[in-house]
Design a protein around this motif. Structure first.
Motif, PDB file in Angstrom:
ATOM      1  N   LEU A  17      -4.295  11.651 -10.746  1.00 42.91           N
ATOM      2  CA  LEU A  17      -4.414  10.767  -9.585  1.00 42.91           C
ATOM      3  C   LEU A  17      -5.061   9.439  -9.970  1.00 42.91           C
ATOM      4  CD1 LEU A  17      -5.476  13.302  -6.806  1.00 42.91           C
ATOM      5  CD2 LEU A  17      -3.282  12.121  -7.027  1.00 42.91           C
ATOM      6  N   LEU A  18      -6.120   9.525 -10.781  1.00 41.34           N
ATOM      7  CA  LEU A  18      -6.777   8.293 -11.219  1.00 41.34           C
ATOM      8  C   LEU A  18      -5.845   7.447 -12.081  1.00 41.34           C
ATOM      9  CD1 LEU A  18     -10.345   9.662 -12.063  1.00 41.34           C
ATOM     10  CD2 LEU A  18      -9.591   8.475  -9.993  1.00 41.34           C
ATOM     11  N   GLN A  20      -3.229   5.961  -9.967  1.00 43.79           N
ATOM     12  CA  GLN A  20      -3.742   4.834  -9.201  1.00 43.79           C
ATOM     13  C   GLN A  20      -3.782   3.562 -10.051  1.00 43.79           C
ATOM     14  OE1 GLN A  20      -4.296   5.120  -6.069  1.00 43.79           O
ATOM     15  NE2 GLN A  20      -5.377   3.252  -5.504  1.00 43.79           N
ATOM     16  N   VAL A  21      -4.272   3.709 -11.277  1.00 38.84           N
ATOM     17  CA  VAL A  21      -4.347   2.549 -12.172  1.00 38.84           C
ATOM     18  C   VAL A  21      -2.947   2.033 -12.497  1.00 38.84           C
ATOM     19  CG1 VAL A  21      -5.060   1.773 -14.459  1.00 38.84           C
ATOM     20  CG2 VAL A  21      -6.561   3.256 -13.134  1.00 38.84           C
ATOM     21  N   SER A  36      -0.179   2.474 -10.818  1.00 37.61           N
ATOM     22  CA  SER A  36       0.480   1.915  -9.638  1.00 37.61           C
ATOM     23  C   SER A  36      -0.057   0.528  -9.305  1.00 37.61           C
ATOM     24  CB  SER A  36       0.289   2.849  -8.444  1.00 37.61           C
ATOM     25  OG  SER A  36      -1.085   2.963  -8.099  1.00 37.61           O
ATOM     26  N   ARG A  37      -1.367   0.337  -9.459  1.00 34.75           N
ATOM     27  CA  ARG A  37      -1.926  -0.991  -9.188  1.00 34.75           C
ATOM     28  C   ARG A  37      -1.347  -2.025 -10.148  1.00 34.75           C
ATOM     29  NH1 ARG A  37      -6.225  -1.441  -5.761  1.00 34.75           N
ATOM     30  NH2 ARG A  37      -7.166   0.502  -5.037  1.00 34.75           N
ATOM     31  N   ARG A  69       2.325   1.593  -3.437  1.00 30.81           N
ATOM     32  CA  ARG A  69       1.306   2.017  -4.395  1.00 30.81           C
ATOM     33  C   ARG A  69       0.987   3.499  -4.237  1.00 30.81           C
ATOM     34  NH1 ARG A  69      -1.929  -1.767  -3.426  1.00 30.81           N
ATOM     35  NH2 ARG A  69      -3.289  -0.702  -1.951  1.00 30.81           N
ATOM     36  N   HIS A  70       0.859   3.984  -3.005  1.00 30.10           N
ATOM     37  CA  HIS A  70       0.590   5.403  -2.786  1.00 30.10           C
ATOM     38  C   HIS A  70       1.754   6.271  -3.267  1.00 30.10           C
ATOM     39  CE1 HIS A  70      -2.470   4.409   0.637  1.00 30.10           C
ATOM     40  NE2 HIS A  70      -2.923   4.136  -0.571  1.00 30.10           N
ATOM     41  N   THR A  78       1.652   6.357  -6.970  1.00 33.43           N
ATOM     42  CA  THR A  78       0.535   7.191  -7.418  1.00 33.43           C
ATOM     43  C   THR A  78       0.881   8.668  -7.328  1.00 33.43           C
ATOM     44  OG1 THR A  78      -1.077   5.516  -6.725  1.00 33.43           O
ATOM     45  CG2 THR A  78      -1.880   7.762  -6.996  1.00 33.43           C
ATOM     46  N   ARG A 133       0.831  -1.203   0.000  1.00 36.56           N
ATOM     47  CA  ARG A 133       0.000   0.000   0.000  1.00 36.56           C
ATOM     48  C   ARG A 133       0.866   1.254   0.000  1.00 36.56           C
ATOM     49  NH1 ARG A 133      -3.179  -1.631   3.484  1.00 36.56           N
ATOM     50  NH2 ARG A 133      -2.119  -0.836   5.347  1.00 36.56           N
TER      51      ARG A 133
END
Length: 469
Positions: A188-189, A192-193, A195-196, A48-49, A52, A45
């Motif tokens: 940010l979106l 997020q994608v 990074s996932r 990932r943050h 992101t 996590r």
């Protein structure tokens, strides 16, 4: 001074391996596993943050740079356009009809004339000059761009109100600001994608590493314990003065066990790679495997005061198609599980039989097993491992096959189910608390044309009364 050798009474084993209470050991493993999962989740996590934020920051900076370039370009274009308009107005513009947003002033013979509607605060600095003079001035709180130039015997001054250009720049700034905010949200979106997707392989690698460590520790425990017990018995018999010729079979068992341990390590190393272990299936005699493992576990069973028996029921052989090393671990894990839950003086029975089509029970079988059920229309080889130990609750039978769940059965039965399912078979569990447990493995029988494996010709020491037809 030579000390006499210490003799141990018959039936004793030097430091026999202790077994922790199953429930407490399973709980400790479950807690350790959950703690490891929590640490990995926090690390993933956090990564990932961080990724992101980095992606969103990079996209935002890029959008900001684009906005700055657009604003600077527009400002430069406005300035160039204003200077061109003023130059055109001074050179040939009409006093009565000047260009839009431009006012003209003329000084001739000391008299000043201006365009209709020109600001009264202007003109400024209408002194005669030989070259054109362009400057930006503030008059009465407003900004003007002024060009003063000689045209013949007349001094002409053109003034442009810059508030309209400022209004256009303000609208552009607001548009760029809204675009920057929207771009930040989109960044940010997107971050997020990204990074996932970027962290997913890392999470999978950590899960594989954790699974490999758990599988390795469990798969190596039983063969190592078996070899350790045999080595202790061999050492005790050698110290007792037994003729080394009589110990050849025991040494052969140690060699065989070490070879099987090497097979386990090789399979685990191959399965640790990022691809499923694929090995060709061949004929495997389950009765032969059960007999070999019963002999291999005989020393440990005697140390615990447990009797192991292997039985064959009904006509026909018990040959299946599969990977011998994997099926050996299935039988070994079931036998080890029975030894761990059988008290001194107890019994373990390994029974082999052959079923005809249509005789498959469904009790205590999961949906996963049903999907991997032996194919219809073929015989089934049935291996039953039964003990008269602590038993189990039939209502919780399915939970025994989950990792580190089931009151101490731990990881072994979960691995057994995976191997059996990979051989298109099923495994079920039944029993009663305090009255023993029964595990039944069903595998498709090998076709009639498959060659049965040849049993070893050397004698099996210690087989004794284990084999009963």
């Amino acid at each position: 001074m030579i000390l006499p050798k210490r003799r141990l009474p018959p039936g004793r084993v030097v430091n026999p391996p202790e077994r922790r209470p199953p429930r407490r050991g399973a709980l400790a493993r479950l807690q350790a596993d959950e703690q490891g999962h929590a640490v990995e989740r926090r690390l993933l996590r956090r990564a990932r943050h961080r990724l992101t934020v980095q992606v969103a920051g990079a996209i935002s900076v890029l959008l900001l740079l684009v906005g700055v370039l657009v604003f600077c370009f527009m400002t430069h274009q406005q300035s160039d356009a204003a200077r061109r308009d003023l130059a055109a107005a001074v050179s040939g513009g009409s006093l009565a009809h000047p260009p839009p947003c431009v006012w003209l002033y003329e000084v001739r013979d000391g008299a000043v004339r201006s365009s209709p509607g020109a600001p009264r605060e202007l003109p400024v600095s209408l002194a005669a000059t030989s070259s054109a003079l362009v400057e930006e001035v503030q008059v009465a709180g407003r900004a003007y761009l002024i060009r003063t130039q000689r045209r013949g015997d007349t001094t002409v001054q053109a003034a442009m109100d810059l508030r309209y250009q400022a209004a256009e720049r303000g609208r552009l700034l607001r548009t760029l600001g809204a675009a920057e905010i929207a771009g930040l949200v989109a960044a940010l979106l997107v971050g997020q994608v990204i990074s996932r997707r970027a962290i997913a392989p890392l999470g999978e690698a950590l899960a594989r590493q954790r699974r490999f460590a758990a599988d390795l520790s469990h798969e190596l425990r039983t063969p190592l314990t078996r070899l350790h017990t045999r080595a202790q018995l061999l050492s005790r018999r050698m110290r007792g003065g037994t003729d080394p010729i009589l110990l050849i079979d025991e040494v052969d068992h140690l060699v065989t066990g070490s070879g099987q341990l090497g097979e386990v390590v090789a399979d685990l190393l191959q399965s640790a790679q990022f691809q499923q272990l694929r090995r060709p299936f061949g004929p495997v005699d389950l009765a032969l495997l059960a007999s070999e493992l019963a002999v291999a576990e005989n020393a440990r069973a005697q140390a615990r005061g447990v009797t192991i028996e292997v039985r064959s029921e009904g006509p026909g052989d018990h040959v299946v198609l599969g990977v011998e090393s994997a099926l050996r671990r299935v039988v070994s894990a079931l036998l080890d599980n029975a030894l761990g839950h059988t008290r001194s003086g107890g019994h373990i029975w390994l029974t082999l039989s052959r079923d005809h089509p249509g005789d498959h029970p469904t009790r205590n079988s999961s949906s996963d097993h049903a999907r991997n059920h032996p194919k219809e229309g073929c015989d089934t080889v049935v291996l039953t491992v039964r003990d008269d130990g602590t038993g189990l609750d039939p209502a919780h039978a399915e939970r025994l096959f989950a990792r580190f769940v089931g009151g101490g059965f731990g990881l072994g039965l979960a691995l057994v189910r995976e191997v059996v399912a990979g051989h298109h078979g099923t495994i079920t569990a039944d029993g009663r608390p305090g009255a023993g447990a029964t595990f039944t493995v069903r595998l498709p029988a090998a076709p009639a044309g498959a060659a049965a494996p040849v049993a070893p010709t050397r004698p099996r020491a210690g087989l004794g009364g284990l084999l009963r037809p």
